[in-house]
Design a protein around this motif. Structure first.
Motif, PDB file in Angstrom:
ATOM      1  N   VAL A 182      52.776  60.813   0.436  1.00 16.99           N
ATOM      2  CA  VAL A 182      52.172  61.924  -0.310  1.00 16.99           C
ATOM      3  C   VAL A 182      53.019  62.364  -1.495  1.00 16.99           C
ATOM      4  N   THR A 183      54.280  61.914  -1.574  1.00 16.95           N
ATOM      5  CA  THR A 183      55.168  62.388  -2.633  1.00 16.95           C
ATOM      6  C   THR A 183      54.639  62.043  -4.022  1.00 16.95           C
ATOM      7  N   ILE A 184      54.246  60.800  -4.246  1.00 21.68           N
ATOM      8  CA  ILE A 184      53.804  60.392  -5.586  1.00 21.68           C
ATOM      9  C   ILE A 184      52.549  61.150  -6.029  1.00 21.68           C
ATOM     10  N   PRO A 185      51.467  61.198  -5.222  1.00 20.45           N
ATOM     11  CA  PRO A 185      50.286  61.935  -5.703  1.00 20.45           C
ATOM     12  C   PRO A 185      50.519  63.432  -5.868  1.00 20.45           C
ATOM     13  N   LEU A 186      51.285  64.048  -4.971  1.00 22.71           N
ATOM     14  CA  LEU A 186      51.485  65.494  -5.079  1.00 22.71           C
ATOM     15  C   LEU A 186      52.419  65.854  -6.241  1.00 22.71           C
ATOM     16  N   SER A 187      53.461  65.061  -6.453  1.00 22.57           N
ATOM     17  CA  SER A 187      54.328  65.335  -7.609  1.00 22.57           C
ATOM     18  C   SER A 187      53.577  65.052  -8.900  1.00 22.57           C
ATOM     19  N   ALA A 188      52.653  64.066  -8.884  1.00 20.44           N
ATOM     20  CA  ALA A 188      51.816  63.798 -10.056  1.00 20.44           C
ATOM     21  C   ALA A 188      50.916  64.999 -10.349  1.00 20.44           C
ATOM     22  N   LEU A 189      50.347  65.578  -9.299  1.00 18.96           N
ATOM     23  CA  LEU A 189      49.500  66.760  -9.464  1.00 18.96           C
ATOM     24  C   LEU A 189      50.309  67.925 -10.024  1.00 18.96           C
ATOM     25  N   MET A 190      51.517  68.130  -9.495  1.00 17.82           N
ATOM     26  CA  MET A 190      52.361  69.220  -9.977  1.00 17.82           C
ATOM     27  C   MET A 190      52.742  69.035 -11.439  1.00 17.82           C
ATOM     28  N   SER A 191      53.019  67.798 -11.841  1.00 16.94           N
ATOM     29  CA  SER A 191      53.385  67.553 -13.241  1.00 16.94           C
ATOM     30  C   SER A 191      52.185  67.758 -14.164  1.00 16.94           C
ATOM     31  N   ALA A 192      50.988  67.425 -13.667  1.00 18.47           N
ATOM     32  CA  ALA A 192      49.786  67.653 -14.464  1.00 18.47           C
ATOM     33  C   ALA A 192      49.573  69.149 -14.697  1.00 18.47           C
ATOM     34  N   VAL A 193      49.784  69.940 -13.652  1.00 18.84           N
ATOM     35  CA  VAL A 193      49.683  71.403 -13.792  1.00 18.84           C
ATOM     36  C   VAL A 193      50.751  71.917 -14.762  1.00 18.84           C
ATOM     37  N   ALA A 194      51.969  71.380 -14.624  1.00 19.49           N
ATOM     38  CA  ALA A 194      53.068  71.794 -15.514  1.00 19.49           C
ATOM     39  C   ALA A 194      52.740  71.477 -16.966  1.00 19.49           C
ATOM     40  N   TYR A 195      52.124  70.327 -17.215  1.00 20.05           N
ATOM     41  CA  TYR A 195      51.755  69.967 -18.592  1.00 20.05           C
ATOM     42  C   TYR A 195      50.730  70.948 -19.154  1.00 20.05           C
ATOM     43  N   ALA A 196      49.750  71.321 -18.326  1.00 18.90           N
ATOM     44  CA  ALA A 196      48.735  72.279 -18.773  1.00 18.90           C
ATOM     45  C   ALA A 196      49.378  73.625 -19.114  1.00 18.90           C
ATOM     46  N   VAL A 197      50.354  74.042 -18.301  1.00 16.57           N
ATOM     47  CA  VAL A 197      51.052  75.315 -18.561  1.00 16.57           C
ATOM     48  C   VAL A 197      51.854  75.221 -19.850  1.00 16.57           C
ATOM     49  N   ILE A 198      52.569  74.115 -20.040  1.00 14.73           N
ATOM     50  CA  ILE A 198      53.360  73.921 -21.265  1.00 14.73           C
ATOM     51  C   ILE A 198      52.457  73.962 -22.493  1.00 14.73           C
ATOM     52  N   GLN A 199      51.319  73.291 -22.421  1.00 17.56           N
ATOM     53  CA  GLN A 199      50.378  73.295 -23.546  1.00 17.56           C
ATOM     54  C   GLN A 199      49.866  74.697 -23.835  1.00 17.56           C
ATOM     55  N   GLY A 200      49.611  75.458 -22.771  1.00 18.09           N
ATOM     56  CA  GLY A 200      49.160  76.831 -22.963  1.00 18.09           C
ATOM     57  C   GLY A 200      50.208  77.687 -23.645  1.00 18.09           C
TER      58      GLY A 200
END
Length: 333
Positions: free
Chosen positions: A310-328
């Motif tokens: 589960v590490t790869i998909p969940l860390s991928a999800l967290m990084s996707a959220v982080a990117y959205a926050v950074i863009q905001g």
């Protein structure tokens, strides 16, 4: 100006990842020697910190693999993407550390990069051949460690099984210090290079360097960050690695550490990133199985394997959220 500051944000986050990797993965090098009381926890942590620093300076092959094999071209990504990748990996590392789960920092980093690149540029920017090679090395290494841990332990039992357990424990206590030293050095030789590769990729994508050669200041800063993180200790995971998988004696600890060090050194020589957490876990399971299959706590082992998946998909999800926050945040600025 913003791009310049984002590059330095990546450097800071990569060093933070290395620091967290240090205390998250301290258990890899010292759990067996601490649990068998071959060395005190304080001495073990400081020894590991020094050897992690030294090991981090011996090679940059793994760093070049991380920097060159994840994306098709550095020009396709930027500091925002890599910042998000590191934030996702750091978040997952802290969550698993808090709950004492020995998950893989390497898996978290790969997942973080994949998630950030997919949400920002798209999957076409990913180097699937390179990612496949890295993923294969991450998956196969604990299996190889388990098999050879079983073999090494059986060889040791064949050679020394006629001696009493007390005599064996006394004899292998000093030998375990040697194997723990090798394990700590090998840990630094592979794990610290992952942050080196990420920083170098960022510098290349931003035009700060012309080739994927790791600058000296990057080597030294990543080595220092990992050493400082190791010195902070990782007691939650040490408990899981040292006691909950299999009750180790000094001969078992020696076999597990020696096998783990050989596996990691081989991967570093081949310029392949591996999860030291998974390698050590696999070694302990193999060593325990050599004694008796039921001696291994397969319930804990199952939980760890689940964390691997589960590490790869969940860390991928967290990084996707982080990117959205950074863009905001950037849009507001």
């Amino acid at each position: 100006m913003l791009d310049h500051w984002l590059v330095w944000l990546v450097v800071f986050l990569a060093l933070a990842f290395d620091y967290i990797n240090g205390f998250h993965d301290t258990a890899n090098a010292i759990a067996t020697s601490v649990s068998t009381r071959a060395i005190s926890p304080q001495k073990a942590v400081m020894m590991t910190a020094v050897l992690n620093f030294a090991g981090a300076l011996v090679s940059t092959g793994v760093a070049k693999t991380i920097g060159g094999d994840l994306v098709i071209s550095p020009s396709l990504i930027n500091a925002e993407v890599i910042s998000a990748a590191l934030l996702g990996a750091i978040a997952w590392n802290l969550i698993t550390w808090w709950y004492g789960i020995p998950s893989s920092s390497s898996h978290a980093l790969i997942g973080g990069v994949v998630g950030a690149v997919m949400i920002s540029v798209g999957y076409e920017a990913l180097n699937f051949a390179g990612i496949g090679k890295i993923f294969l090395s991450l998956v196969l290494s604990p299996i190889i460690a388990m098999v050879f841990g079983y073999i090494i332990m059986n060889v040791l039992l064949l050679l020394f099984g006629r001696f009493s357990p007390i005599a064996l424990n006394d004899s292998f206590r000093n030998m375990q210090l040697l194997s723990a030293t090798l394990m700590a050095f090998s840990h630094g030789s592979n794990d610290a290079q992952k942050a080196m590769g990420i920083i170098t990729l960022t510098l290349l994508s931003g035009g700060y360097i012309d080739t994927l050669d790791v600058p000296t200041w990057v080597k030294l800063s990543c080595a220092a960050a990992m050493a400082l993180g190791t010195a902070a200790g990782g007691w939650r995971i040490i408990s899981t690695m040292g006691n909950k998988i299999f009750k180790l004696e000094t001969i078992n600890g020696f076999a597990a550490d020696l096998n783990s060090a050989i596996t990691i050194f081989t991967a570093t020589f081949l310029h392949l990133p591996v999860s030291t957490t998974h390698v050590v876990s696999g070694s302990i399971m193999g060593v325990g199985t050599a004694k008796r299959v039921k001696a291994v706590n397969w319930g804990v082992a199952r939980s760890m394997v689940m964390a691997w998946f589960v590490t790869i998909p969940l860390s991928a999800l967290m990084s996707a959220v982080a990117y959205a926050v950074i863009q905001g945040i950037i849009s507001i600025i």
